[in-house]
Design an enzyme around this catalytic site. Sequence first.
Site, PDB file in Angstrom:
ATOM      1  N   SER A   1      49.171  45.540  48.239  1.00  0.00           N
ATOM      2  CA  SER A   1      49.086  44.622  47.104  1.00  0.00           C
ATOM      3  C   SER A   1      50.456  44.411  46.481  1.00  0.00           C
ATOM      4  O   SER A   1      51.301  45.314  46.480  1.00  0.00           O
ATOM      5  CB  SER A   1      48.147  45.240  46.062  1.00  0.00           C
ATOM      6  OG  SER A   1      48.249  44.557  44.839  1.00  0.00           O
TER       7      SER A   1
ATOM      8  N   TYR B   1      44.687  52.957  40.875  1.00  0.00           N
ATOM      9  CA  TYR B   1      44.439  51.986  41.948  1.00  0.00           C
ATOM     10  C   TYR B   1      45.767  51.552  42.583  1.00  0.00           C
ATOM     11  O   TYR B   1      45.953  51.610  43.798  1.00  0.00           O
ATOM     12  CB  TYR B   1      43.682  50.750  41.416  1.00  0.00           C
ATOM     13  CG  TYR B   1      43.827  49.563  42.314  1.00  0.00           C
ATOM     14  CD1 TYR B   1      43.116  49.490  43.498  1.00  0.00           C
ATOM     15  CD2 TYR B   1      44.742  48.537  42.022  1.00  0.00           C
ATOM     16  CE1 TYR B   1      43.295  48.410  44.367  1.00  0.00           C
ATOM     17  CE2 TYR B   1      44.925  47.469  42.874  1.00  0.00           C
ATOM     18  CZ  TYR B   1      44.200  47.407  44.042  1.00  0.00           C
ATOM     19  OH  TYR B   1      44.391  46.345  44.905  1.00  0.00           O
TER      20      TYR B   1
ATOM     21  N   LYS C   1      47.753  52.220  46.588  1.00  0.00           N
ATOM     22  CA  LYS C   1      48.395  51.271  47.503  1.00  0.00           C
ATOM     23  C   LYS C   1      49.805  51.755  47.861  1.00  0.00           C
ATOM     24  O   LYS C   1      50.222  51.689  49.012  1.00  0.00           O
ATOM     25  CB  LYS C   1      48.427  49.863  46.894  1.00  0.00           C
ATOM     26  CG  LYS C   1      47.056  49.238  46.713  1.00  0.00           C
ATOM     27  CD  LYS C   1      46.305  49.132  48.031  1.00  0.00           C
ATOM     28  CE  LYS C   1      44.884  48.643  47.882  1.00  0.00           C
ATOM     29  NZ  LYS C   1      44.076  48.768  49.109  1.00  0.00           N
TER      30      LYS C   1
ATOM     31  N   PHE D   1      49.212  38.767  47.235  1.00  0.00           N
ATOM     32  CA  PHE D   1      49.307  38.318  45.857  1.00  0.00           C
ATOM     33  C   PHE D   1      47.859  38.103  45.376  1.00  0.00           C
ATOM     34  O   PHE D   1      47.037  38.958  45.632  1.00  0.00           O
ATOM     35  CB  PHE D   1      50.304  37.155  45.751  1.00  0.00           C
ATOM     36  CG  PHE D   1      51.732  37.722  45.818  1.00  0.00           C
ATOM     37  CD1 PHE D   1      52.221  38.305  46.989  1.00  0.00           C
ATOM     38  CD2 PHE D   1      52.526  37.801  44.679  1.00  0.00           C
ATOM     39  CE1 PHE D   1      53.474  38.934  47.024  1.00  0.00           C
ATOM     40  CE2 PHE D   1      53.782  38.415  44.711  1.00  0.00           C
ATOM     41  CZ  PHE D   1      54.254  38.980  45.887  1.00  0.00           C
TER      42      PHE D   1
ATOM     43  N   GLY E   1      48.709  46.237  30.363  1.00  0.00           N
ATOM     44  CA  GLY E   1      49.036  46.453  31.776  1.00  0.00           C
ATOM     45  C   GLY E   1      49.386  45.187  32.529  1.00  0.00           C
ATOM     46  O   GLY E   1      49.841  45.252  33.668  1.00  0.00           O
TER      47      GLY E   1
HETATM   48  C1  UD1 Z   1      44.626  42.300  38.931  1.00  0.00           C
HETATM   49  C2  UD1 Z   1      44.996  43.756  38.842  1.00  0.00           C
HETATM   50  C3  UD1 Z   1      45.840  44.108  40.038  1.00  0.00           C
HETATM   51  C4  UD1 Z   1      45.082  43.805  41.319  1.00  0.00           C
HETATM   52  C5  UD1 Z   1      44.613  42.359  41.320  1.00  0.00           C
HETATM   53  C6  UD1 Z   1      43.688  42.145  42.487  1.00  0.00           C
HETATM   54  C7  UD1 Z   1      45.044  44.328  36.433  1.00  0.00           C
HETATM   55  C8  UD1 Z   1      45.913  44.667  35.277  1.00  0.00           C
HETATM   56  N1  UD1 Z   1      45.689  44.023  37.596  1.00  0.00           N
HETATM   57  O1  UD1 Z   1      45.821  41.548  38.969  1.00  0.00           O
HETATM   58  O2  UD1 Z   1      46.200  45.456  40.019  1.00  0.00           O
HETATM   59  O3  UD1 Z   1      45.905  44.039  42.425  1.00  0.00           O
HETATM   60  O4  UD1 Z   1      43.908  42.059  40.120  1.00  0.00           O
HETATM   61  O5  UD1 Z   1      43.199  40.863  42.534  1.00  0.00           O
HETATM   62  O6  UD1 Z   1      43.833  44.328  36.331  1.00  0.00           O
HETATM   63  N2  UD1 Z   1      43.270  36.591  32.933  1.00  0.00           N
HETATM   64  C9  UD1 Z   1      42.803  36.020  31.762  1.00  0.00           C
HETATM   65  N3  UD1 Z   1      41.485  36.184  31.455  1.00  0.00           N
HETATM   66  C10 UD1 Z   1      40.617  36.871  32.259  1.00  0.00           C
HETATM   67  C11 UD1 Z   1      41.099  37.442  33.449  1.00  0.00           C
HETATM   68  C12 UD1 Z   1      42.439  37.288  33.748  1.00  0.00           C
HETATM   69  O7  UD1 Z   1      43.546  35.400  31.028  1.00  0.00           O
HETATM   70  O8  UD1 Z   1      39.431  36.992  31.895  1.00  0.00           O
HETATM   71  C13 UD1 Z   1      44.693  36.405  33.290  1.00  0.00           C
HETATM   72  C14 UD1 Z   1      45.454  37.709  33.400  1.00  0.00           C
HETATM   73  O9  UD1 Z   1      46.028  38.056  32.188  1.00  0.00           O
HETATM   74  C15 UD1 Z   1      46.476  37.347  34.473  1.00  0.00           C
HETATM   75  C16 UD1 Z   1      45.789  36.304  35.338  1.00  0.00           C
HETATM   76  O10 UD1 Z   1      44.720  35.811  34.553  1.00  0.00           O
HETATM   77  O11 UD1 Z   1      47.582  36.740  33.879  1.00  0.00           O
HETATM   78  C17 UD1 Z   1      45.248  36.902  36.626  1.00  0.00           C
HETATM   79  O12 UD1 Z   1      44.449  38.016  36.313  1.00  0.00           O
HETATM   80  P1  UD1 Z   1      43.642  38.827  37.428  1.00  0.00           P
HETATM   81  O13 UD1 Z   1      42.808  37.878  38.209  1.00  0.00           O
HETATM   82  O14 UD1 Z   1      42.963  39.945  36.747  1.00  0.00           O
HETATM   83  O15 UD1 Z   1      44.755  39.351  38.414  1.00  0.00           O
HETATM   84  P2  UD1 Z   1      46.049  40.265  38.117  1.00  0.00           P
HETATM   85  O16 UD1 Z   1      46.132  40.634  36.702  1.00  0.00           O
HETATM   86  O17 UD1 Z   1      47.210  39.575  38.695  1.00  0.00           O
END
Ligand code: UD1
Length: 338
Positions: free
Chosen positions: A125, A150, A154, A179, A298
């Site tokens: 990841s 988690y 990785k 990604f 985070g």
């Molecule tokens: C998350 C995990 C990451 C993992 C990846 C797998 C966390 C902190 N990180 O990454 O370790 O490898 O998923 O797919 O959980 N967002 C919102 N509202 C929401 C959900 C997300 O605004 O309800 C935003 C988040 O702040 C982020 C973006 O959407 O900026 C993507 O979020 P997400 O899909 O959870 O992925 P990651 O945070 O990149």
Amino acid sequence: MKILVTGGLGFIGSHTVVELQNKGYDVVIIDNCSNSSPEVIKGIISVTGKSPIFEKFDLREKEKVKEFFSRHNDIEGVIHFAASKAVGESVENPLLYYENNLSTLVYLLQELTNKASSHFIFSSSCTVYGQADELPITEDAPVKEAESPYGNTKQIGEEIIRDTCRVTPSLKAIALRYFNPIGAHPTAEIGELPIGVPQNLIPFITQTAIGLREQLSVFGDDYPTSDGTCIRDYIHVVDLAKAHVVALQRLLESKNTSNYEVFNVGTGTGSTVLEVIQSFEKVSGKKLNYKIVDRREGDITAAYADTSKANNDLGWKAQSSLDNSLSSAWKWEQKVRN
Ligand code: UD1
């Protein structure tokens, strides 16, 4: 040629099984169905017209892993997806994550190092980079201290494979650093099936649009980006699945330059959360109910891939646009709820 796909009923695993079968490989799936369903096989069959072999067991059962390889001594390659992936849960229960994600990796590698030759693809990841100092992120960017157990599994997983490859010339491995995988198969026969409230952005968006969730919370709009929301590199799951097939082919054809290699798998384009929402509204024709809330602990500000290495060495490039990926996710959500 027989390929083992662990976690082959999961989101990325099932799409990879389809791409492998489309290329003529015979697939054996091991999955414990802890976060997936045997029903997924029906979807795989309706896309490919072919049934993979499925064995339901948990890779933590070392004796079963041994016994599996003695029955299937003609397996030429292994793509290893089986793992737990909920960041929050890993913080609450680190030992579960270290056991699920690392003991299973060790057991698999123990079997593979006993073989005359073996080819191994590992699900890693972009989380290993943390907040990278430079964007886009190349494979040479330093691995940062993990934000969660988690993420740590990785990093440690990559190290376990690297160290094993160093002393095992017969083992060739590639770690793919994904990604953000999104979307679903264009047929809507397979897709993502999050259990409970989705933690990831796209399933939360599609569930809000279909009426299952009331409102999407956008986590922060005070980041140093064009519109203040975080930037990610959203890659269509079919593009990602295809990257596994070309990575495996690279090993099977001995085109690798070292017996442990690492590749970024992304589109190379970063999108903000608000850009994702806009794109979703355009392709679905639905207005999304969302609200800006505080930052999520985070979260990093921005991550997107430099994909030159995968483009050049694997001859692979993501094809799907963000619009197209979101459109497939929406088609899948509508199918699942109806
Ligand atoms: C998350 C995990 C990451 C993992 C990846 C797998 C966390 C902190 N990180 O990454 O370790 O490898 O998923 O797919 O959980 N967002 C919102 N509202 C929401 C959900 C997300 O605004 O309800 C935003 C988040 O702040 C982020 C973006 O959407 O900026 C993507 O979020 P997400 O899909 O959870 O992925 P990651 O945070 O990149």
